[in-house]
Scaffold this motif. Structure first.
Motif, mmCIF file in Angstrom:
data_model
loop_
_atom_site.group_PDB
_atom_site.id
_atom_site.type_symbol
_atom_site.label_atom_id
_atom_site.label_comp_id
_atom_site.label_asym_id
_atom_site.label_seq_id
_atom_site.Cartn_x
_atom_site.Cartn_y
_atom_site.Cartn_z
ATOM 1 N N VAL A 27 5.286 3.247 2.520
ATOM 2 C CA VAL A 27 4.982 1.913 2.001
ATOM 3 C C VAL A 27 4.496 1.063 3.176
ATOM 4 C CG1 VAL A 27 5.836 -0.107 0.783
ATOM 5 C CG2 VAL A 27 6.781 2.156 0.257
ATOM 6 N N LEU A 28 3.263 0.586 3.073
ATOM 7 C CA LEU A 28 2.669 -0.201 4.150
ATOM 8 C C LEU A 28 2.428 -1.630 3.691
ATOM 9 C CD1 LEU A 28 0.019 2.369 5.470
ATOM 10 C CD2 LEU A 28 2.298 1.923 6.382
ATOM 11 N N TYR A 29 2.517 -2.541 4.658
ATOM 12 C CA TYR A 29 2.273 -3.955 4.421
ATOM 13 C C TYR A 29 1.006 -4.377 5.158
ATOM 14 C CZ TYR A 29 7.077 -4.250 2.640
ATOM 15 O OH TYR A 29 8.226 -4.080 1.921
ATOM 16 N N PHE A 58 0.863 -1.177 0.000
ATOM 17 C CA PHE A 58 0.000 0.000 0.000
ATOM 18 C C PHE A 58 0.902 1.229 0.000
ATOM 19 C CE2 PHE A 58 -2.023 -3.424 2.444
ATOM 20 C CZ PHE A 58 -3.089 -3.712 1.596
ATOM 21 N N TYR A 59 0.849 1.966 -1.085
ATOM 22 C CA TYR A 59 1.726 3.122 -1.258
ATOM 23 C C TYR A 59 0.919 4.400 -1.025
ATOM 24 C CZ TYR A 59 4.525 -0.367 -3.750
ATOM 25 O OH TYR A 59 5.231 -1.488 -4.105
ATOM 26 N N LEU A 83 -1.683 -3.099 9.509
ATOM 27 C CA LEU A 83 -3.126 -2.888 9.586
ATOM 28 C C LEU A 83 -3.503 -1.948 10.724
ATOM 29 C CD1 LEU A 83 -5.826 -3.786 8.292
ATOM 30 C CD2 LEU A 83 -5.929 -5.602 10.021
ATOM 31 N N ILE A 84 -2.646 -1.858 11.732
ATOM 32 C CA ILE A 84 -2.937 -1.003 12.880
ATOM 33 C C ILE A 84 -3.085 0.457 12.449
ATOM 34 C CG2 ILE A 84 -0.476 -0.747 13.351
ATOM 35 C CD1 ILE A 84 -3.331 -0.751 15.936
ATOM 36 N N TYR A 85 -2.362 0.849 11.399
ATOM 37 C CA TYR A 85 -2.462 2.239 10.937
ATOM 38 C C TYR A 85 -3.809 2.505 10.279
ATOM 39 C CZ TYR A 85 2.563 2.263 11.802
ATOM 40 O OH TYR A 85 3.801 2.178 12.398
ATOM 41 N N PHE A 86 -4.309 1.527 9.532
ATOM 42 C CA PHE A 86 -5.628 1.689 8.923
ATOM 43 C C PHE A 86 -6.715 1.693 10.003
ATOM 44 C CE2 PHE A 86 -3.058 -0.087 5.494
ATOM 45 C CZ PHE A 86 -3.359 0.786 4.464
#
Length: 479
Positions: free
Chosen positions: A86-88, A80-81, A92-95
């Motif tokens: 860049v997230l993996y 996820f850019y 998910l904690i950030y979302f």
């Protein structure tokens, strides 16, 4: 009496009783709403929000960031850019934090000024506003549109409606295309459409999202807000007597009645409301705000704008319909008193919690490691004694490079005297890639008691001068 007379039966005619019962429909059919165009302070804010939200929505997929799309949720590679981030899936904690921030923002805005989200930023409101504008350009304003619908079918009517629906469908499909462009690079998606080479899922989501936009903004409109949106149902739980809502000044407006501009309302025993019903005609949900606050009201302020224009024409003071609180309407507060009461403990608590969560998210993102590590024991290889009498354990190490440059890593192990990594412990990982490597750890014989021992792998980023660690276990078999 003879036998003949006794054998004859007396027939009594049955006269049916007329049924005077009346069938009453329990659910009245919904009447089509033709919102009247309006201009004014709140209408301008609403259109500003339309432009802002749509520029962001349609523009972000085309924005480049280096060699890639600035915002891209690549489900195929599970990356996820978001600009330089860049997230993996492990992030998910950030979302989840973003969802919590959105929820608290909704609580805060609702406590302050009711359904601000619904009236100015909700996609249903925004797209309905756009569709109404297209409808106005093709079919005319409210009165012309109503006359056109009432006419019998003709070439003129068919051509108008055909053009309107063509523009609606075109806009909706482009909206669906843009939505898919957040998950498939939009430039590649454009080429695939040009070459008629779209994948099945891409075709499905373009048409599904486009159909949802077309149906919701073109046909359902206020039905979404009145019957399908859950926010309309539980909003009252977040309102109180100091929440700003669109309100009609009953004491000033009633008794209602028509009059000339030169007439004195006091002599006619009338209030300021001229009973023009324009506030009903401009309402996108078709309610009469003069009957008090209703759950269908989305707080768009259209009725306040049109009422102010009528007050101007009549030479009366503006604000017969306005944003106000229940307490201010009952007590006749000034604007300063209203705003002073808005910053009450409830609002301050929401603001504090929201600031705390946002601050925590920013700190967490700033402190986030530029790579992620996961170590697991290779379950296909048991702990064993190898040449030299040493004990070998095999591990699988995964390194996820969260940067967009090639990174080099080295691995060491600690926790037991003499424990070392004997396999190649250097790894190169490409930009935003994830790679596995096999690690062989050896321990001298008799260096530890049989059983499970805690150890720690340290992973060093050579290029970024950073490190991370991961715990695991080392098994010493029994003789």
């Amino acid at each position: 009496m003879t036998n003949k007379d006794s054998s004859e039966k007396k027939i009594i005619p049955i006269t049916p009783i007329e049924d005077d019962r009346e069938t009453i429909a329990m659910y009245a059919p919904e009447k089509k709403i033709y919102p009247r165009s309006v201009s004014g302070y709140f209408s301008n804010i609403r259109w500003i929000m339309v432009w802002v939200t749509q520029i962001i929505f349609y523009g972000l997929p085309w924005l480049a960031w280096g060699q890639r799309q600035a915002v891209l949720f690549d489900l195929g590679t599970r990356r996820f850019y978001i600009f330089g981030l860049v997230l993996y899936p492990q992030d998910l904690i950030y979302f989840a934090s973003l969802l919590i921030i959105s929820a608290f923002s909704l609580f805060l805005f609702t406590a302050v000024a009711g359904r601000l989200w619904c009236g100015y930023s909700c996609p249903q409101t925004v797209y309905t506003e756009i569709f109404l504008w297209i409808e106005k350009q093709v079919c005319g304003d409210r009165s012309a549109h109503m006359r056109n619908d009432a006419e019998s079918w003709s070439f003129k009517k068919i051509s108008r409606k055909g053009l309107k629906h063509f523009l609606w469908i075109s806009f909706s499909l482009y909206t669906g295309f843009t939505f898919v462009g957040y998950f498939t690079p939009i430039k590649e998606l454009t080429i695939e459409i040009y070459q008629l080479n779209l994948g099945a899922w891409e075709v499905f989501w373009v048409f599904f999202y486009g159909l949802a936009t077309y149906g919701n903004a073109g046909f359902l409109r206020e039905q979404i807000c009145k019957h399908m949106c859950p926010y309309a149902r539980f909003q009252s739980a977040m309102f109180d007597k100091d929440t700003l809502v669109v309100a009609y000044d009953l004491a000033r407006g009633d008794p209602r009645g028509a009059r000339s501009r030169k007439a004195d309302p006091a002599q006619l025993n009338l209030g300021s409301c001229v009973d023009c019903n324009l506030c009903v005609q401009v309402c996108p949900t078709g309610i009469d705000i003069r009957n008090g606050l209703q759950y269908e009201c989305i707080g768009c302020g259209a009725c306040a704008d049109v009422c102010d224009t009528v007050m101007d024409k009549m030479g009366y003071e503006r604000g017969l319909i306005k944003y106000a609180t229940e307490n201010s309407m009952l007590s006749g507060w000034s604007k300063q008193q209203i705003w002073k009461r808005i910053f009450r403990p409830r609002v301050l608590i929401y603001t504090g919690l929201l600031a705390l969560i946002v601050g925590g998210l920013i700190y967490s993102l700033n402190d986030r490691k530029p790579f992620k590590v996961d170590v697991v024991r290779d379950r296909g290889v048991m702990a064993r004694v190898v040449e030299g009498g040493k004990i070998e354990n095999v591990y699988r190490l995964q390194i996820m490079n969260a940067t967009e440059q090639i990174q080099h890593y080295s691995v060491t192990v600690s926790g037991l005297d003499g424990l070392e990594v004997v396999s190649d412990n250097h790894l190169e990982v490409g930009p935003a890639e994830s790679r596995w490597m096999v690690l062989r750890a050896l321990l001298p014989a008799d260096a530890a008691e049989p059983g499970s021992h805690r150890i720690k792998f340290r992973i060093f980023s050579i290029d970024m001068e950073d490190h991370d660690s991961e715990k695991s276990t080392f098994i010493v078999p029994r003789n």
